[in-house]
Design a protein around this motif. Sequence first.
Motif, PDB file in Angstrom:
ATOM      1  N   ILE A 155      16.884  52.017  28.790  1.00 37.93           N
ATOM      2  CA  ILE A 155      18.134  52.563  29.064  1.00 37.93           C
ATOM      3  C   ILE A 155      19.305  51.563  29.057  1.00 37.93           C
ATOM      4  CG2 ILE A 155      19.882  53.701  30.743  1.00 37.93           C
ATOM      5  CD1 ILE A 155      17.800  55.665  29.511  1.00 37.93           C
ATOM      6  N   ARG A 156      18.972  50.223  29.321  1.00 41.34           N
ATOM      7  CA  ARG A 156      19.741  49.267  29.250  1.00 41.34           C
ATOM      8  C   ARG A 156      19.944  48.604  27.922  1.00 41.34           C
ATOM      9  NH1 ARG A 156      16.844  46.115  32.527  1.00 41.34           N
ATOM     10  NH2 ARG A 156      17.941  46.646  34.295  1.00 41.34           N
ATOM     11  N   PHE A 157      19.046  48.932  27.007  1.00 40.02           N
ATOM     12  CA  PHE A 157      19.094  48.628  25.554  1.00 40.02           C
ATOM     13  C   PHE A 157      20.002  49.742  25.118  1.00 40.02           C
ATOM     14  CE2 PHE A 157      18.116  49.689  21.351  1.00 40.02           C
ATOM     15  CZ  PHE A 157      18.062  48.394  20.530  1.00 40.02           C
ATOM     16  N   ALA A 158      19.835  50.954  25.310  1.00 39.79           N
ATOM     17  CA  ALA A 158      20.537  51.774  24.674  1.00 39.79           C
ATOM     18  C   ALA A 158      22.179  51.866  25.149  1.00 39.79           C
ATOM     19  CB  ALA A 158      19.970  53.183  25.090  1.00 39.79           C
ATOM     20  N   MET A 159      22.537  51.574  26.181  1.00 36.50           N
ATOM     21  CA  MET A 159      24.052  51.572  26.824  1.00 36.50           C
ATOM     22  C   MET A 159      24.550  50.323  26.061  1.00 36.50           C
ATOM     23  SD  MET A 159      23.743  54.125  28.506  1.00 36.50           S
ATOM     24  CE  MET A 159      25.415  53.873  29.366  1.00 36.50           C
ATOM     25  N   GLY A 160      23.915  49.211  25.936  1.00 36.54           N
ATOM     26  CA  GLY A 160      24.481  48.072  25.187  1.00 36.54           C
ATOM     27  C   GLY A 160      24.886  48.479  23.656  1.00 36.54           C
ATOM     28  N   TRP A 175      19.336  59.275  33.715  1.00 31.61           N
ATOM     29  CA  TRP A 175      20.066  60.406  32.993  1.00 31.61           C
ATOM     30  C   TRP A 175      21.495  60.422  33.345  1.00 31.61           C
ATOM     31  CZ3 TRP A 175      22.308  65.374  34.083  1.00 31.61           C
ATOM     32  CH2 TRP A 175      22.448  66.340  32.769  1.00 31.61           C
ATOM     33  N   GLN A 176      21.883  60.032  34.479  1.00 37.29           N
ATOM     34  CA  GLN A 176      23.254  59.967  34.998  1.00 37.29           C
ATOM     35  C   GLN A 176      23.912  59.157  34.246  1.00 37.29           C
ATOM     36  OE1 GLN A 176      24.743  62.392  36.726  1.00 37.29           O
ATOM     37  NE2 GLN A 176      23.283  63.594  38.048  1.00 37.29           N
ATOM     38  N   ARG A 177      23.369  57.990  33.994  1.00 35.40           N
ATOM     39  CA  ARG A 177      23.968  56.911  32.972  1.00 35.40           C
ATOM     40  C   ARG A 177      24.539  57.026  31.781  1.00 35.40           C
ATOM     41  NH1 ARG A 177      23.011  51.622  36.044  1.00 35.40           N
ATOM     42  NH2 ARG A 177      22.023  52.253  38.068  1.00 35.40           N
ATOM     43  N   LEU A 178      23.746  58.193  31.138  1.00 35.78           N
ATOM     44  CA  LEU A 178      23.982  58.434  29.656  1.00 35.78           C
ATOM     45  C   LEU A 178      25.449  58.961  29.314  1.00 35.78           C
ATOM     46  CD1 LEU A 178      20.393  60.021  28.707  1.00 35.78           C
ATOM     47  CD2 LEU A 178      21.207  57.792  28.250  1.00 35.78           C
ATOM     48  N   TRP A 189      20.398  58.213  21.415  1.00 39.24           N
ATOM     49  CA  TRP A 189      20.948  58.965  22.487  1.00 39.24           C
ATOM     50  C   TRP A 189      19.975  60.522  23.066  1.00 39.24           C
ATOM     51  CZ3 TRP A 189      22.533  63.922  23.114  1.00 39.24           C
ATOM     52  CH2 TRP A 189      23.074  64.314  24.500  1.00 39.24           C
ATOM     53  N   VAL A 190      19.696  60.802  21.578  1.00 36.65           N
ATOM     54  CA  VAL A 190      18.998  62.510  21.579  1.00 36.65           C
ATOM     55  C   VAL A 190      17.725  62.318  22.207  1.00 36.65           C
ATOM     56  CG1 VAL A 190      17.787  64.103  20.077  1.00 36.65           C
ATOM     57  CG2 VAL A 190      20.203  63.417  19.563  1.00 36.65           C
ATOM     58  N   CYS A 191      16.979  60.872  21.839  1.00 31.56           N
ATOM     59  CA  CYS A 191      15.746  60.545  22.211  1.00 31.56           C
ATOM     60  C   CYS A 191      15.644  60.529  23.816  1.00 31.56           C
ATOM     61  CB  CYS A 191      15.037  59.383  21.633  1.00 31.56           C
ATOM     62  SG  CYS A 191      14.486  59.767  19.930  1.00 31.56           S
ATOM     63  N   LEU A 192      16.674  59.548  24.337  1.00 35.77           N
ATOM     64  CA  LEU A 192      16.726  59.456  25.790  1.00 35.77           C
ATOM     65  C   LEU A 192      17.030  60.687  26.678  1.00 35.77           C
ATOM     66  CD1 LEU A 192      18.362  55.803  25.647  1.00 35.77           C
ATOM     67  CD2 LEU A 192      15.996  56.605  25.963  1.00 35.77           C
ATOM     68  N   ASP A 193      17.995  61.458  25.890  1.00 34.48           N
ATOM     69  CA  ASP A 193      18.284  62.535  26.829  1.00 34.48           C
ATOM     70  C   ASP A 193      17.020  63.532  27.007  1.00 34.48           C
ATOM     71  OD1 ASP A 193      20.296  64.625  28.096  1.00 34.48           O
ATOM     72  OD2 ASP A 193      19.745  65.689  25.944  1.00 34.48           O
ATOM     73  N   ASN A 194      16.484  63.733  25.668  1.00 33.73           N
ATOM     74  CA  ASN A 194      15.411  64.518  25.668  1.00 33.73           C
ATOM     75  C   ASN A 194      13.885  64.202  26.411  1.00 33.73           C
ATOM     76  OD1 ASN A 194      15.425  67.415  23.934  1.00 33.73           O
ATOM     77  ND2 ASN A 194      17.108  65.915  23.155  1.00 33.73           N
ATOM     78  N   GLY A 195      13.915  62.849  26.183  1.00 33.66           N
ATOM     79  CA  GLY A 195      12.838  62.051  26.830  1.00 33.66           C
ATOM     80  C   GLY A 195      12.834  62.186  28.397  1.00 33.66           C
ATOM     81  N   LEU A 196      14.158  61.869  29.087  1.00 32.30           N
ATOM     82  CA  LEU A 196      14.193  61.844  30.502  1.00 32.30           C
ATOM     83  C   LEU A 196      14.094  63.153  30.927  1.00 32.30           C
ATOM     84  CD1 LEU A 196      17.240  59.396  30.765  1.00 32.30           C
ATOM     85  CD2 LEU A 196      14.814  59.110  31.529  1.00 32.30           C
ATOM     86  N   ARG A 197      14.439  64.192  30.492  1.00 32.30           N
ATOM     87  CA  ARG A 197      14.519  65.822  30.749  1.00 32.30           C
ATOM     88  C   ARG A 197      12.938  66.157  30.740  1.00 32.30           C
ATOM     89  NH1 ARG A 197      17.077  69.338  27.737  1.00 32.30           N
ATOM     90  NH2 ARG A 197      17.888  67.878  26.273  1.00 32.30           N
ATOM     91  N   LEU A 198      12.458  65.567  29.579  1.00 32.06           N
ATOM     92  CA  LEU A 198      10.814  65.849  29.404  1.00 32.06           C
ATOM     93  C   LEU A 198      10.028  65.250  30.582  1.00 32.06           C
ATOM     94  CD1 LEU A 198       9.029  67.300  27.342  1.00 32.06           C
ATOM     95  CD2 LEU A 198       8.639  65.109  26.467  1.00 32.06           C
ATOM     96  N   LEU A 199      10.376  63.971  31.048  1.00 34.42           N
ATOM     97  CA  LEU A 199       9.687  63.418  32.246  1.00 34.42           C
ATOM     98  C   LEU A 199       9.992  63.785  33.692  1.00 34.42           C
ATOM     99  CD1 LEU A 199       7.650  61.051  33.005  1.00 34.42           C
ATOM    100  CD2 LEU A 199       9.697  59.305  32.529  1.00 34.42           C
TER     101      LEU A 199
END
Length: 591
Positions: A297-302, A414-417, A392-402
């Motif tokens: 998530i940190r990498f993605a936000m950057g 998820w709240q940080r996305l 973004w799609v991967c992290l959004d779906n991946g977090l909901r999946l987990l």
Amino acid sequence: MNLGICSRSNDVVEPMIKPQWFVNCHTMAKAGLDAVRSKKIEIIPQQYEQDWYRWLENIRDWCVSRQLWWGHRVPAWYVTLEDEQLNDLGSNNDRWIVARNECDAMLEAQKKYPGKKFQLNQDPDVLDTWFSSGLFPLTVLGWPDDTADLRAFYPTSVLETGLDILFFWVARMVMMGMQLGGDVPFQKVYLHPMIRDAHGRKMSKSLGNVVDPLEVINGTTLEDLLKRLEEGNLDPNELSVAREGKKKDFPDGIAECGTDALRFALISYTSQSDKINLDIKRVVGYRQWCNKLWNAIRFAMGKLGDHYTPPATIVVSSMPPVCKWILSVLNKAIGKTVTSLEAYKFADATSAIYSWWQYQLCDVFIEAVKPYFFNDSQEFDSARAACRDALWVCLDNGLRLLHPFMPYVTEELWQRLPQPKDSCRKNSIMISEYPSVVKEWADDKLESEFGIILDTVNKLRPAFALCRGEDIAATVQCYQSLVVSLSSVSSLKILAESDETPPDCSTAVVNKDLSVYLQLQGALNAEAELEKLRKKRDEIQKLQHALSQKMEASGYREKAPPSVQEEDMRKLTAFFEQLRVIGEAEKKLDA
């Protein structure tokens, strides 16, 4: 349901001084057997159905009297008539009245003994714990009153409990629910394994191997573990054994693991069926994996930046191959997770999610897209935008999946996305829609190509790739930069079958069409390279032998569909080709 009072000795009913109350379960047991046989109730895992039949087919009258300090009092009152003394409660079985409460018992006694004065004394015994708890599905919904909750929610859907109380609790709930509620109390019963220590031993205070979940969640020192043992009431000899056990298993105490890591570990352990040999090191490993999620998530936000807005829809066709691939394998992970959850195969679900996050998203995709972000050239603008959307799609779906397995860390991340514009995104991941398969993301051909490339990377991180055929050469050529990026080599040279293989190289066979070579800095250890090839050859030979036996088995050609036979023949041919390639590599090393 009627309570009967008796003493049993060779099935002869005799009066007794101390009353014991029994329930005749034979009719209810038959109903419970029929409910499972007709699949009105499904027991998961299915292997425990035999235990169900064994218990209920050999049912006996159930003694529900208990001499305990707690519990529901037996709803039975003894009638002592005027001028009689209460010498022994229950000395005359005819004097007992079973009723819902003392007022009802009083009315019943007045009918039975009209015009007589009497005294009522309630039985001091309490009902068996399982008798009281067997009413649970009914009483929580307001039974015996005809409530709206009872009409709406009975029968319930799923009961989850330990396999050790299949008869003591589950069977009693089914029997009493069908007798008093008119239907089964639930449609499915999921039985979880019993938790043991890492050595497979049952947890007991005398061994000192009991693990308190709070100590795993919050962490603790060895000193505190030993202190808690000493505060108990163990025999000195048992205390000595327990202390040594704690010192051996937790020499450095227990690291703080958190709730999510413990939950994920326990769910992933359910593949062990009837018991969980809980190794705290595995829980610690999942705690460290949570850090991997944070880093992703940190990498993605950057890379997404403060002003990034996710699109309402994404156009997969215009994305770079690596983005198409990660969405395709995400699709597979979603499908595997959903089908596993529906089949109550929770360990398979955790495996699918973990593998995607760890080995495909973090180890491959994030590493593969870094060059797009580190190069500011305008020619990469379109690819960078596609990588942002895919990330973004991967992290959004991946977090909901987990989320069902790790609710706390996934909610926080998820709240940080970033949120899409004009979206109806929920305020919490908990109430968000669970991911579902997207047909447009599926790309089996691309996944197959990536499988070859990743096998190449994982074999030797090569500098040369020998391709036997134009198709495989085209695939490696297409993903040449990806191989270089993931394998950290300066270059990758593609060789045709007619080219000379480079000298002094470590060799690995990816498949029959592809071998890879790594130029070594020092002298080649031919014996070590030969040993690697021998191991590879042994592995292929075992697979080839197993497949040959299957194809030569009686009835194979008559029963196996033509498509299966064709696929098996293709695999067998590929095994022979790989053995041939390995043989050639061995000859070169011998030379």
